[in-house]
Write an enzyme that holds these catalytic residues in place. Structure first.
Site, PDB file in Angstrom:
ATOM      1  N   HIS A  85       0.849  -1.195   0.000  1.00  0.00           N
ATOM      2  CA  HIS A  85       0.000   0.000   0.000  1.00  0.00           C
ATOM      3  C   HIS A  85       0.881   1.241   0.000  1.00  0.00           C
ATOM      4  O   HIS A  85       1.918   1.284   0.670  1.00  0.00           O
ATOM      5  CB  HIS A  85      -0.901  -0.028   1.245  1.00  0.00           C
ATOM      6  N   ARG A 134      -2.692   1.354  -4.590  1.00  0.00           N
ATOM      7  CA  ARG A 134      -2.416  -0.075  -4.637  1.00  0.00           C
ATOM      8  C   ARG A 134      -2.639  -0.569  -6.059  1.00  0.00           C
ATOM      9  O   ARG A 134      -3.269   0.111  -6.864  1.00  0.00           O
ATOM     10  CB  ARG A 134      -3.352  -0.838  -3.686  1.00  0.00           C
ATOM     11  N   LYS A 191      -6.135  -0.272  -8.323  1.00  0.00           N
ATOM     12  CA  LYS A 191      -6.981   0.751  -7.718  1.00  0.00           C
ATOM     13  C   LYS A 191      -7.006   1.989  -8.608  1.00  0.00           C
ATOM     14  O   LYS A 191      -6.261   2.099  -9.578  1.00  0.00           O
ATOM     15  CB  LYS A 191      -6.486   1.098  -6.316  1.00  0.00           C
ATOM     16  N   ASP A 229      -5.613   8.676  -7.229  1.00  0.00           N
ATOM     17  CA  ASP A 229      -6.032   9.489  -6.084  1.00  0.00           C
ATOM     18  C   ASP A 229      -4.956  10.540  -5.847  1.00  0.00           C
ATOM     19  O   ASP A 229      -3.776  10.209  -5.715  1.00  0.00           O
ATOM     20  CB  ASP A 229      -6.205   8.608  -4.842  1.00  0.00           C
ATOM     21  N   CYS A 255      -3.948  12.221  -3.367  1.00  0.00           N
ATOM     22  CA  CYS A 255      -3.108  12.184  -2.166  1.00  0.00           C
ATOM     23  C   CYS A 255      -1.849  11.352  -2.378  1.00  0.00           C
ATOM     24  O   CYS A 255      -0.814  11.610  -1.754  1.00  0.00           O
ATOM     25  CB  CYS A 255      -3.891  11.674  -0.964  1.00  0.00           C
ATOM     26  N   TYR A 256      -1.932  10.364  -3.299  1.00  0.00           N
ATOM     27  CA  TYR A 256      -0.764   9.517  -3.534  1.00  0.00           C
ATOM     28  C   TYR A 256       0.307  10.227  -4.360  1.00  0.00           C
ATOM     29  O   TYR A 256       1.395   9.685  -4.561  1.00  0.00           O
ATOM     30  CB  TYR A 256      -1.185   8.199  -4.181  1.00  0.00           C
ATOM     31  N   ASP A 265      -9.341  14.462  -4.406  1.00  0.00           N
ATOM     32  CA  ASP A 265      -8.888  13.143  -4.858  1.00  0.00           C
ATOM     33  C   ASP A 265      -8.874  13.090  -6.386  1.00  0.00           C
ATOM     34  O   ASP A 265      -7.855  12.843  -7.022  1.00  0.00           O
ATOM     35  CB  ASP A 265      -9.845  12.117  -4.240  1.00  0.00           C
ATOM     36  N   ASP A 303     -11.127  18.650   0.197  1.00  0.00           N
ATOM     37  CA  ASP A 303     -11.015  18.515   1.652  1.00  0.00           C
ATOM     38  C   ASP A 303      -9.605  18.895   2.069  1.00  0.00           C
ATOM     39  O   ASP A 303      -8.713  19.047   1.237  1.00  0.00           O
ATOM     40  CB  ASP A 303     -11.378  17.095   2.117  1.00  0.00           C
ATOM     41  N   HIS A 318      -6.705  16.103   1.240  1.00  0.00           N
ATOM     42  CA  HIS A 318      -6.244  16.041  -0.144  1.00  0.00           C
ATOM     43  C   HIS A 318      -5.598  17.355  -0.588  1.00  0.00           C
ATOM     44  O   HIS A 318      -4.726  17.350  -1.461  1.00  0.00           O
ATOM     45  CB  HIS A 318      -7.398  15.657  -1.078  1.00  0.00           C
TER      46      HIS A 318
END
Length: 399
Positions: free
Chosen positions: A259, A304, A307, A310, A312-313, A375, A382, A385
């Site tokens: 992850h 991952r 998936k 996103d 944030c990654y 995201d 938010d 993020h």
């Protein structure tokens, strides 16, 4: 990196819920990847009015960061929040970190009055036990926890290092003194979190054991110059080693799926502890897993395998790649995929991800024109993020 939408290869794949969601996500992002210069005049004018394009240069179509809008959004966290935020009552240090760090990245540090309020809130979250050990809880009177202690110390470190003249002198000095005062109790509390059976650390007293605990402890100890010799015995390094999966990334604990968040924590912890090397972990497999998390069409990262992208990654995966790049000699012979990638590259880069594609995703897909980042386009903005999109953008520009 060649952009290849999933729709182009669907004829070779058996459709599943995952492929349907991936296709939907690409379709949501697709309108943001148009040639802006080819839009209708009214649409271009609207983009210039929102600030996404420069208003005074009609020949420039570079997408801009909405500094003022994002700063205004993040500053909302320093006032009275709507009732819906009661669900984050145990995350007060986190909200302060996400927003203050975001403001710092934007060059929009709040005034000294707001910083005093932040210091006061975090002091109320400090929990000191009868034996003079302590950490930060998620709110006043709440149990000390590694995650909120990490967020609190990072927030305090930002305040302690603010520059800007006499306005900030008093608050920075008070914050520095508070950080000095908590060093001893923190060290004593961290020692209690060692878990002899697994070799790792607990997140709180009698809590779960995973790599986040070791990373947050190592980070805070390094920042506050707390000696690591007793906090990080050899068993901890072995625990981190055992969290690497067959895929190459790291899970939260041995046997878990790889992850992005846990991989970042493991990579950063090993780097801080001087063990990010081939003797401890399989760097080739780690490198391969990380770089394959960048999405070919969207340009952002997934957390991952299998998936969705996103924002944030952008930080969790992107910064792990940068940390790893700094620990390696740059030799790629152990990974044939990356050898081929190196041969096909037309631009020289010091890190093995496409910085331009990542920046495109953040600027085009993650920005909310009303302020804040998200995201993906189908999601709402938010604080979390906003923080990690901005952090990932910074990593991609200053690695």
């Amino acid at each position: 990196m060649t952009s290849l939408p999933l729709g182009k290869i669907m004829e070779f794949m058996w459709p599943t819920d995952s492929t349907d969601e991936q296709r939907d996500t690409e379709n949501i992002c697709k309108p943001y990847f148009v040639n802006l210069s080819e839009l209708e005049k009214s649409q271009i004018q609207h983009l210039r009015q929102t600030g996404l394009l420069l208003a005074l240069d009609e020949t420039n179509f570079d997408v801009c960061m909405l500094y003022e809008a994002h700063s205004t959004y993040l500053h909302k966290a320093f006032g009275i929040l709507p009732s819906g935020f009661v669900s984050l009552d145990a995350s007060r240090p986190w909200m302060l970190y996400w927003t203050l760090h975001g403001c710092d990245l934007l060059g929009k540090i709040p005034d000294a009055v707001i910083l005093r309020g932040i210091l006061s809130t975090l002091q109320a979250c400090w929990m000191l036990s009868k034996d003079n050990s302590g950490g930060f809880g998620g709110g006043p009177g709440q149990m000390a926890h590694c995650a909120t202690t990490y967020a609190a110390v990072l927030t305090l470190s930002i305040i302690a290092t603010v520059t800007g003249g006499n306005e900030y002198k008093d608050i920075t000095e008070h914050t520095k003194q508070f950080l000095k005062d908590i060093r001893g109790p923190l060290q004593k509390w961290y020692l209690k979190l060692l878990h002899s059976d697994s070799g790792g650390h607990r997140m709180h007293l009698d809590g779960e054991v995973d790599v986040r605990a070791t990373y947050t402890i190592a980070t805070v100890a390094n920042l506050l110059q707390i000696p690591l010799d007793r906090l990080i015995p050899k068993t901890v390094i072995n625990y981190l080693k055992n969290c690497q999966t067959y895929e190459g990334g790291f899970g939260g604990e041995p046997g878990s799926e790889a992850h992005g968040g846990y991989t970042y924590c493991s990579v950063a912890a090993l780097k801080l502890l001087g063990h990010l090397d081939n003797k401890t972990v399989d760097l080739s497999a780690l490198r391969g897993w990380l770089v394959r998390r960048q999405m070919a069409y969207e340009g952002g990262f997934q957390g991952r395998c299998n998936k969705l992208v996103d924002g944030c990654y952008s930080f969790w995966q992107g910064s792990a790649i940068v940390i790893l790049a700094g620990a390696e000699s740059g030799k790629l012979e152990y990974d044939p995929w990356l050898v081929q990638y190196e041969k096909e590259k037309t631009e020289v880069s010091e890190v093995l991800f496409d910085e331009g594609m990542l920046q495109r995703y953040i600027l085009l897909c993650a920005q909310d024109v009303n302020g804040g980042l998200r995201d993906k386009p189908s999601k709402s903005r938010d604080f979390y993020h906003s923080c990690y999109n901005l952090s990932g953008l910074s990593v991609s520009q200053h690695n």
